[in-house]
Design an enzyme around this catalytic site. Structure first.
Site, PDB file in Angstrom:
ATOM      1  N   HIS A 264       0.820  -1.221   0.000  1.00 45.39           N
ATOM      2  CA  HIS A 264       0.000   0.000   0.000  1.00 45.39           C
ATOM      3  C   HIS A 264       0.849   1.263   0.000  1.00 45.39           C
ATOM      4  O   HIS A 264       0.330   2.344  -0.274  1.00 45.39           O
ATOM      5  CB  HIS A 264      -0.914   0.007   1.235  1.00 45.39           C
TER       6      HIS A 264
ATOM      7  N   ASP B  51       3.895   9.317  -0.807  1.00 48.84           N
ATOM      8  CA  ASP B  51       2.721   8.556  -0.379  1.00 48.84           C
ATOM      9  C   ASP B  51       2.405   7.494  -1.422  1.00 48.84           C
ATOM     10  O   ASP B  51       2.529   7.764  -2.621  1.00 48.84           O
ATOM     11  CB  ASP B  51       1.515   9.512  -0.249  1.00 48.84           C
TER      12      ASP B  51
HETATM   13  O1  F6P Z   1      -0.697   1.494   4.386  1.00 51.66           O
HETATM   14  C1  F6P Z   1      -0.364   2.369   5.357  1.00 51.66           C
HETATM   15  C2  F6P Z   1      -0.510   1.865   6.790  1.00 51.66           C
HETATM   16  O2  F6P Z   1       0.704   1.546   7.351  1.00 51.66           O
HETATM   17  C3  F6P Z   1      -1.401   0.681   6.981  1.00 51.66           C
HETATM   18  O3  F6P Z   1      -0.738  -0.527   6.910  1.00 51.66           O
HETATM   19  C4  F6P Z   1      -1.957   0.967   8.329  1.00 51.66           C
HETATM   20  O4  F6P Z   1      -3.160   0.316   8.520  1.00 51.66           O
HETATM   21  C5  F6P Z   1      -2.058   2.471   8.365  1.00 51.66           C
HETATM   22  O5  F6P Z   1      -1.032   2.925   7.543  1.00 51.66           O
HETATM   23  C6  F6P Z   1      -1.975   3.072   9.748  1.00 51.66           C
HETATM   24  O6  F6P Z   1      -0.742   2.822  10.369  1.00 51.66           O
HETATM   25  P1  F6P Z   1      -0.639   2.111  11.765  1.00 51.66           P
HETATM   26  O7  F6P Z   1      -1.394   0.826  11.661  1.00 51.66           O
HETATM   27  O8  F6P Z   1       0.816   1.910  12.023  1.00 51.66           O
HETATM   28  O9  F6P Z   1      -1.282   3.023  12.753  1.00 51.66           O
END
Ligand code: F6P
Length: 474
Positions: free
Chosen positions: A157, A364
């Site tokens: 992602h 991003d």
């Molecule tokens: O894709 C970006 C991401 O790291 C996801 O995997 C995640 O759900 C989101 O950002 C939020 O980050 P975190 O789970 O570390 O709070």
């Protein structure tokens, strides 16, 4: 038995909890599972030092949610450590922020192996497995080591940096090279896919068919699958939400001023400091706009135990106070700053009410805020989008005012341009962007990824299973 889709990700949007998961992954995966029979497996978000025996399960409709807790050591080494102090900065081109340790790498491997053990008891012969994001790169290798021959796909992602940057990670081959154990590896943009293809080539991988590479006897296919949103659903949500009390009260509180909006997880990759500096410059050189625009920055916090995140929080709050102190009046606060995540509905209403969205990450993967803002607009009177050239979304949303977030003067000028943009130009820019989002929805994203995953295997039973899952589109 019907083919099931097994989704694996670090975070799981467990139903009936009041938490709103920040980030695009949760939104996309929820949509991918909506019309499918499946399992969503991952971390519960809880820490417990009791040895994980079996996942906690919750069945909602056709989806089975299965989550496990992590121990304190796992949480520190796998999540705070290797995933977010090594992989996250490197994949976002921030070699300078990498803090590698062997202990964190082994914690990362240990949690991937724990996930594989738990999944091994869940996966059945006809299941299709789809793993999401950088927390779980070696998972396919772990599952293969346990004899799993199911089709397994991976979607990243977040961005993928060029090979020279990836190679700064100690033992990178062991982690990034393990992606060849997936049948299909998906990226947000062509640029991310090409970076990874060059990286694989640097490890000695050989191209076999179009977009496929062989390394150490494994063949994997690479593809770009830009993640979309539920465009029509989101537009409807925004139309209704703008009439909610929450949004009406916010709009009334503006006293007729324009609303400029930023919505980002509190993260150094989002460019919030650069953006605030640009707003400061904008107010400095355009005094006529003082008291006529409010900038609302909605910023849920995450990863607060990591030094860089605590630092960015201090920098952001200090800078906001400076701007408010420098330009604010008794009756006007230039920047409103909110550290919480709003519900999807409330946010949709705020997007609709906003005149300008500032989406200016330094890097991003995609950025769904940009897409949701476009979908939420009234096509007759749309707001203007300012978008960083370094967000994956910029490859699709060319009607935005595209900026380089590193150039303060350029972003300040873009703010002026967006706030003063005539209606006809706003419509001309918005129409094609909305059309693009209607054609490339999140459903199309998951269908095209899973169809491509099916194509990597020629087993007829698998193709039949995928057809049953996706109907005619498979
Ligand atoms: O894709 C970006 C991401 O790291 C996801 O995997 C995640 O759900 C989101 O950002 C939020 O980050 P975190 O789970 O570390 O709070």
């Amino acid at each position: 038995m019907a083919t099931r889709l097994i989704i694996v990700s670090n975070r799981v949007a467990i139903p009936d909890t009041r938490q709103h998961l920040a980030g695009g992954l949760a939104v996309a995966v929820k949509a991918a599972l909506r019309d499918r029979v499946g399992v969503w497996f991952g971390w519960s978000g809880d820490i417990s030092d009791q040895e994980a025996t079996a996942p906690r399960r919750l069945k909602r409709g056709r989806v089975d949610y299965a989550v496990i807790d992590l121990s304190e050591a796992d949480y520190q080494e796998y999540y705070n450590g290797f995933a977010n102090r090594v992989l996250w900065p490197i994949l976002h081109y921030r070699v300078d922020l990498q803090e590698y340790s062997r202990a964190d790498q082994s914690g990362y491997m240990r949690v991937n192996s724990l996930f594989a053990d738990q999944l091994d008891a869940i996966i059945e012969e006809d299941d299709v497995v789809w793993v999401h994001d950088y927390h779980l790169m070696p998972l396919a290798r772990e599952l293969r080591a346990r004899g799993r021959v199911n089709p397994i796909g991976f979607f990243l992602h977040i961005p993928c940096a060029p090979p020279d940057i990836l190679a700064t990670m100690p033992n990178h081959e062991e982690i990034l090279g393990s992606l060849v154990h997936y049948d299909l590896v998906g990226f947000q943009t062509d640029n991310d896919r090409d970076n990874f293809a060059h990286y694989l080539t640097s490890l000695g991988a050989k191209p076999v068919r179009s977009a496929s590479f062989t390394l150490d006897g494994r063949t994997t296919r690479l593809g770009a699958f830009p993640v979309g949103i539920e465009t029509a659903v989101y537009a409807r949500l925004a139309r209704n939400a703008v009439r909610s009390r929450f949004v009406r009260e916010m709009v009334e509180s503006l006293n007729g001023q324009k609303l400029m909006l930023g919505v980002d997880r509190l993260d150094y990759s989002k460019g919030i400091i650069h953006r605030l500096n640009a707003f400061d410059r904008f107010l400095e050189v355009n005094p006529e706009w003082r008291s006529r625009v409010t900038y609302l920055q909605v910023t849920p916090k995450s990863r607060g135990e990591i030094r860089e995140y605590a630092q960015i929080e201090n920098e952001v709050t200090t800078l906001i106070s400076k701007i408010n102190g420098r330009f604010g009046e008794a009756a006007w606060t230039p920047v409103r700053y909110v550290n919480r995540s709003y519900s999807r509905t409330a946010l949709a209403g705020v997007y609709r009410a906003a005149d300008v969205a500032l989406v200016t990450p330094l890097r991003d993967g995609m950025n769904l805020v940009a897409k949701e803002f476009v979908a939420a607009q009234d096509p007759e009177n749309p707001g203007a989008l300012i978008l960083s050239q370094f967000a994956g979304a910029a490859a699709e949303l060319d009607g935005a005012v595209i900026v380089n977030p590193h150039e303060v003067e350029g972003v300040a000028a873009a703010i002026k341009q967006a706030l003063e943009m005539p209606l006809i130009e706003r419509r001309d820019r918005h129409g094609p962007m909305l059309a693009r989002l209607r054609d490339h929805t999140v459903d199309q994203w998951s269908d095209s990824f899973l169809t491509a995953l099916g194509e990597t295997r020629q087993r007829p039973s698998l193709i039949e299973g995928l057809r049953a899952m996706f109907g005619a589109s498979a």
